[in-house]
Design a protein around this motif. Structure first.
Motif, mmCIF file in Angstrom:
data_model
loop_
_atom_site.group_PDB
_atom_site.id
_atom_site.type_symbol
_atom_site.label_atom_id
_atom_site.label_comp_id
_atom_site.label_asym_id
_atom_site.label_seq_id
_atom_site.Cartn_x
_atom_site.Cartn_y
_atom_site.Cartn_z
ATOM 1 N N ALA A 303 0.829 -1.216 0.000
ATOM 2 C CA ALA A 303 0.000 0.000 0.000
ATOM 3 C C ALA A 303 0.859 1.261 0.000
ATOM 4 N N GLY A 304 0.457 2.222 -0.822
ATOM 5 C CA GLY A 304 1.161 3.490 -0.873
ATOM 6 C C GLY A 304 0.411 4.616 -0.180
ATOM 7 N N SER A 305 -0.828 4.339 0.221
ATOM 8 C CA SER A 305 -1.640 5.339 0.924
ATOM 9 C C SER A 305 -2.657 4.625 1.807
ATOM 10 N N VAL A 306 -3.291 5.394 2.678
ATOM 11 C CA VAL A 306 -4.316 4.819 3.552
ATOM 12 C C VAL A 306 -5.477 4.276 2.726
ATOM 13 N N TRP A 307 -5.805 4.972 1.614
ATOM 14 C CA TRP A 307 -6.914 4.525 0.776
ATOM 15 C C TRP A 307 -6.622 3.162 0.150
ATOM 16 N N HIS A 308 -5.389 2.926 -0.258
ATOM 17 C CA HIS A 308 -5.021 1.603 -0.778
ATOM 18 C C HIS A 308 -5.227 0.539 0.299
#
Length: 401
Positions: A303-308
């Motif tokens: 994951a590269g972000s919280v949304w991912h």
């Protein structure tokens, strides 16, 4: 309304209240120890909170099979009522605790007399038409998940509104009401004379007998792996969210959202996948769900972000919605007559074992492989588990065909 539907509705609410009651103390347990039970040292508070929360699962793991044996002998409804009324009393007594030791002993007693959930599963399995079993198990599962998700939220709201001790009194009253409703509405066609005529083996002998059935053993492994994979990274999840989020703004919100989104999608998917399993077969749903759940751990690690991370956790919940209900359906399918409740109780013990071992192993390995390594480990273990299930269930099914 058909009786099996009445049973399902009442036991859905029962599982909701039981699971909510088990998790409702999470948001305020440390505060309860500090402000009501007199602890001041932060390390001491954290230590007692860990022991108190885990105490319920430790004794539950030990005693579940014993209650399962008695359920096969005296009926699932009797064990369900024993657990419901017993937990209602113990939960109320927690509000009168004056020391951390009192609370710990009551949590352990609560785990000792628990058994509402496996008794509910066994009763619904026994009373539901075969062609609707998948739907019924999925729906029942959604009740337990809903309680687990909503428990901490309700507990936090009630702590602000009424204080800590009244929460235990209210929860105990709700459990008592749910047990009364089950006593009046739920019906079980249990043949006491037939049960009495069967030879009742010991708990250890019952486990040995069930372990000789390859399908049952692999299904127990699925239950353990679900909880192990879910909980092994949980203690590290807030730190991982912080790493991905990059700032401290709304950090608690995002950490809580990431923790609960899996349960939300699980609650939605369980009845739908249960209904689908009635049409295409539980074995197929189980196989696809295992592979799907394993794969979702990989994007969590990348994951590269919280949304991912959120999307991956949501997808995991969907696939988990196809695991627990189908496991319960298949346990009933492969369990010898007269041992159904015992089989479900052992399965509940495996769930408790996953709850205990997962966080311990995750915490121990985190210093060596990090949370990303734990995600990859969970994916690998679940893939191995899916191969085991494929060999023990699907291959044997094809061989018989």
């Amino acid at each position: 309304m058909e009786q099996w539907k009445k049973n399902l509705i009442v036991l859905w609410f029962g599982q909701f209240l039981v699971n909510a009651g088990m998790t409702m103390i999470i948001p305020f347990l440390s505060l309860y120890l500090q402000f009501d039970l007199g602890l001041t040292d932060p390390h001491e508070i954290a230590l007692w909170a860990g022991f108190i929360f885990a105490g319920n699962f430790v004794t539950s793991f030990i005693f579940q099979p014993i209650w399962g044996k008695l359920a096969d002998k005296y009926g699932r409804k009797m064990m369900l009522l024993r657990s419901g009324f017993g937990m209602a009393i113990v939960m109320t007594l927690m509000g009168f605790a004056t020391t951390p030791l009192h609370l710990l002993l009551l949590r352990m007693l609560n785990g000792t007399i628990s058994g509402f959930n496996p008794a509910s599963v066994a009763l619904v399995s026994a009373t539901t038409p075969k062609e609707r079993t998948g739907f019924a198990m999925g729906t029942l599962q959604s009740g337990g998940i809903a309680g687990t998700i909503m428990g901490p939220f309700i507990g936090g709201l009630m702590a602000d509104a009424v204080g800590f001790r009244p929460i235990f009194y209210i929860t105990g009253s709700l459990l008592f009401a749910a047990s009364m409703l089950a006593w009046i509405v739920v019906k079980e066609p249990f043949d006491k004379s037939l049960a009495a005529s069967r030879t009742m083996v010991s708990v250890a002998e019952g486990l040995r007998k069930l372990r000789k059935i390859p399908q049952i053993t692999s299904l127990y492994a699925v239950t353990f792996m679900i909880q192990f994979a879910m909980l092994s990274p949980m203690t590290l999840m807030p730190l991982y969210v912080q790493e991905l989020h990059g700032t401290t703004a709304n950090l608690a919100f995002w950490a809580g959202f990431v923790g609960s989104v899996t349960g939300m999608s699980n609650m939605i998917a369980s009845p739908l996948l249960g209904r689908l399993s009635d049409r295409i077969g539980s074995e197929r749903i189980l196989a696809v769900s295992l592979i799907g759940a394993a794969v979702t751990f990989i994007p969590m690690a990348l994951a590269g972000s919280v949304w991912h991370l959120l999307l991956s956790r949501f997808a995991l919940g969907v696939f988990l919605g196809g695991l627990a209900p189908t496991v319960n359906v298949l346990i009933r399918k492969y369990t010898p007559d007269g041992m159904e409740s015992r089989a479900y109780s052992f399965n509940s013990s495996m769930l408790g074992l996953g709850n205990m071992v997962g966080p311990i192993v995750g915490g121990a390995l985190s210093g060596f492989i990090g949370i990303k390594g734990i995600f990859f480990m969970s994916a690998s273990l679940m893939i191995a588990n899916s191969l085991w299930v494929r060999k023990s269930l699907l291959h044997r099914r094809k061989a018989k065909a």
